[in-house]
Design an enzyme around this catalytic site. Structure first.
Site, PDB file in Angstrom:
ATOM      1  N   TRP A 214       2.021   4.240   3.567  1.00  0.00           N
ATOM      2  CA  TRP A 214       1.204   4.035   2.340  1.00  0.00           C
ATOM      3  C   TRP A 214      -0.248   3.940   2.936  1.00  0.00           C
ATOM      4  CZ3 TRP A 214       4.277   6.565  -0.139  1.00  0.00           C
ATOM      5  CH2 TRP A 214       5.924   5.955  -0.115  1.00  0.00           C
ATOM      6  N   ASP A 215      -0.688   3.201   3.952  1.00  0.00           N
ATOM      7  CA  ASP A 215      -1.952   2.986   4.296  1.00  0.00           C
ATOM      8  C   ASP A 215      -2.504   4.727   4.833  1.00  0.00           C
ATOM      9  OD1 ASP A 215      -2.634   0.671   4.054  1.00  0.00           O
ATOM     10  OD2 ASP A 215      -1.562   0.042   5.986  1.00  0.00           O
ATOM     11  N   VAL A 216      -1.625   5.583   5.349  1.00  0.00           N
ATOM     12  CA  VAL A 216      -2.081   6.596   5.685  1.00  0.00           C
ATOM     13  C   VAL A 216      -2.511   7.656   4.584  1.00  0.00           C
ATOM     14  CG1 VAL A 216      -1.285   8.619   6.969  1.00  0.00           C
ATOM     15  CG2 VAL A 216      -0.893   6.726   7.965  1.00  0.00           C
TER      16      VAL A 216
END
Length: 403
Positions: A163-165
């Site tokens: 989700w960060d990516v």
């Protein structure tokens, strides 16, 4: 035929300020920098909370920080002081674009910063849409994916900060969309994105939400099997694991041809009363298909098996550790134009990727090392704000800059 003219990197001329930490916002900034934008990262003196994040070298230098801040400029300021905040605000106003994941209050609020730059484009990342905090691994825990990862029903919070990516790439997309709008209308705006909304949008876009609402139940963990089609991992003679996927009918036929097991595989359909010309049929018969294929892999090394499969056009890949990826995979070398060997201060000589985008007529630069913390402070203050050497010395004597 005349040789094509090359053009500068597509974001040449765009300046972005980044005030952030961890993965998503730094990745968004680096994505823009690798496409030609000038990205100025502002950190507090001594570094933000991610400056020493693992993995680190034996000397304690953060490999993580260096990897996510390539191609940027780095300045440090006493961001707790009014003078440091004022300098940061001036730099943001000069750039006209800001990425941050810090709270929307005080000097860093859009209301405050837009007084200096009415057409400011500012993108702010939060944990949840209501502004409450969250990180990738807490967001992922709620996503449903850990419950279908693995094989025994125990939730597995995988190591990839997906989700960060995804949020980092959304951040870059959001900045570019607002920049295009500003060029058309002359108006800036604040853009907000929540990490949990990135997760929810992805779960929805992949059909998982509608699946529950339509079918009323959730799928269970499948190990390395592929839901709704045929895919499985197989142990080889040399103790490795090979992943095989056959989605189309051509790929399914190729799997039979490569292994010489077409006739045995064809017998499974009538025995189980399933249609092996469909993805669903192959999924239903996966255990029987696995049983036919496993001895073939067990008699061959991973190298032998993958060569035979690749020659036949079967989708396959060897499971690798990070160490095996670096030491074995030809794609992870300078033979791949993605990579450049760079001398990264504090880390050493390493392979570094540039942007994976390949433009036909636009030349993107090779990867450039991340600066050491605060490396560009004096240059940015001089070139952007017109500060003299004397001005900079006085700021340093008052503790606004690092000594």
């Amino acid at each position: 035929m005349a040789e094509r003219a090359t053009r500068p990197a597509p974001l040449t001329g765009l300046t972005v300020v980044e005030i952030s930490a961890f993965v998503a916002a730094p990745l968004g900034g680096m994505t823009l920098a690798q496409l030609g934008a000038e990205v100025i990262r502002i950190d507090p003196i001594g570094g933000n909370i991610d400056h020493s994040r693992w993995p680190v070298t034996q000397e304690g230098n953060s490999i993580y920080w260096a990897s996510l801040n390539k191609d940027k400029k780095s300045i440090t300021l006493d961001l707790k002081s009014e003078e440091g905040q004022a300098i940061a605000s001036e730099i943001i106003a000069s750039a006209g674009t800001l990425i941050t994941n810090l709270p929307a209050r005080g000097w860093l609020s859009y209301e405050n910063l837009s007084r200096r730059r009415p057409d400011l484009v500012m993108l702010r990342l939060t944990g949840n849409h209501d502004g409450s905090p969250a990180v990738d691994y807490t967001v992922n825990a709620s996503s449903g994916f850990p419950a279908v990862t693995g094989s025994d029903g125990t939730p597995v919070n995988h190591a990839l900060p997906a989700w960060d990516v995804a949020a980092g790439l959304y951040i870059a997309t959001g900045v570019l969309a607002a920049e295009l709008e500003r060029r058309c209308s002359g108006q800036g705006q604040e853009i907000k994105i929540a990490l949990s909304d990135v997760m929810l949008a992805t779960v929805g876009n992949l059909g998982y939400i509608a699946e529950i609402q339509t079918n009323g139940k959730s799928r269970g963990p499948l190990g390395n099997a592929l839901y709704g089609a045929y895919g499985q991992s197989f142990a080889t003679e040399d103790g490795r694991e090979v992943m095989v996927v056959a989605i189309s009918n051509r790929q399914w036929r190729s799997l039979g041809d490569a292994t010489g097991l077409s006739e045995k595989l064809a017998m499974i359909g009538p025995m189980l009363d399933v249609d092996l010309t469909t993805e669903g049929g192959r999924f239903e018969a996966r255990d029987a298909i696995d049983a036919v294929l496993r001895p073939w892999f067990a008699r061959r090394t991973a190298e032998e098996a993958t060569k035979l499969l690749a020659d036949a056009g079967v989708l396959q890949g060897v499971f690798r550790t990070f160490e095996q990826l670096v030491n074995e995979d030809a794609r992870c070398t300078t033979d791949n134009p993605l990579f450049t060997e760079i001398d990264q201060p504090g880390v050493g000589r390493v392979l570094a990727p540039r942007s994976p985008l390949a433009f036909q007529d636009t030349v993107l630069s090779n990867a450039r090392p991340a600066p050491h913390l605060g490396e560009n402070t004096d240059d940015v203050l001089a070139s952007v704000l017109g500060k003299s050497a004397g001005d900079i010395d006085r700021l340093r004597s008052r503790g606004v800059l690092s000594s």
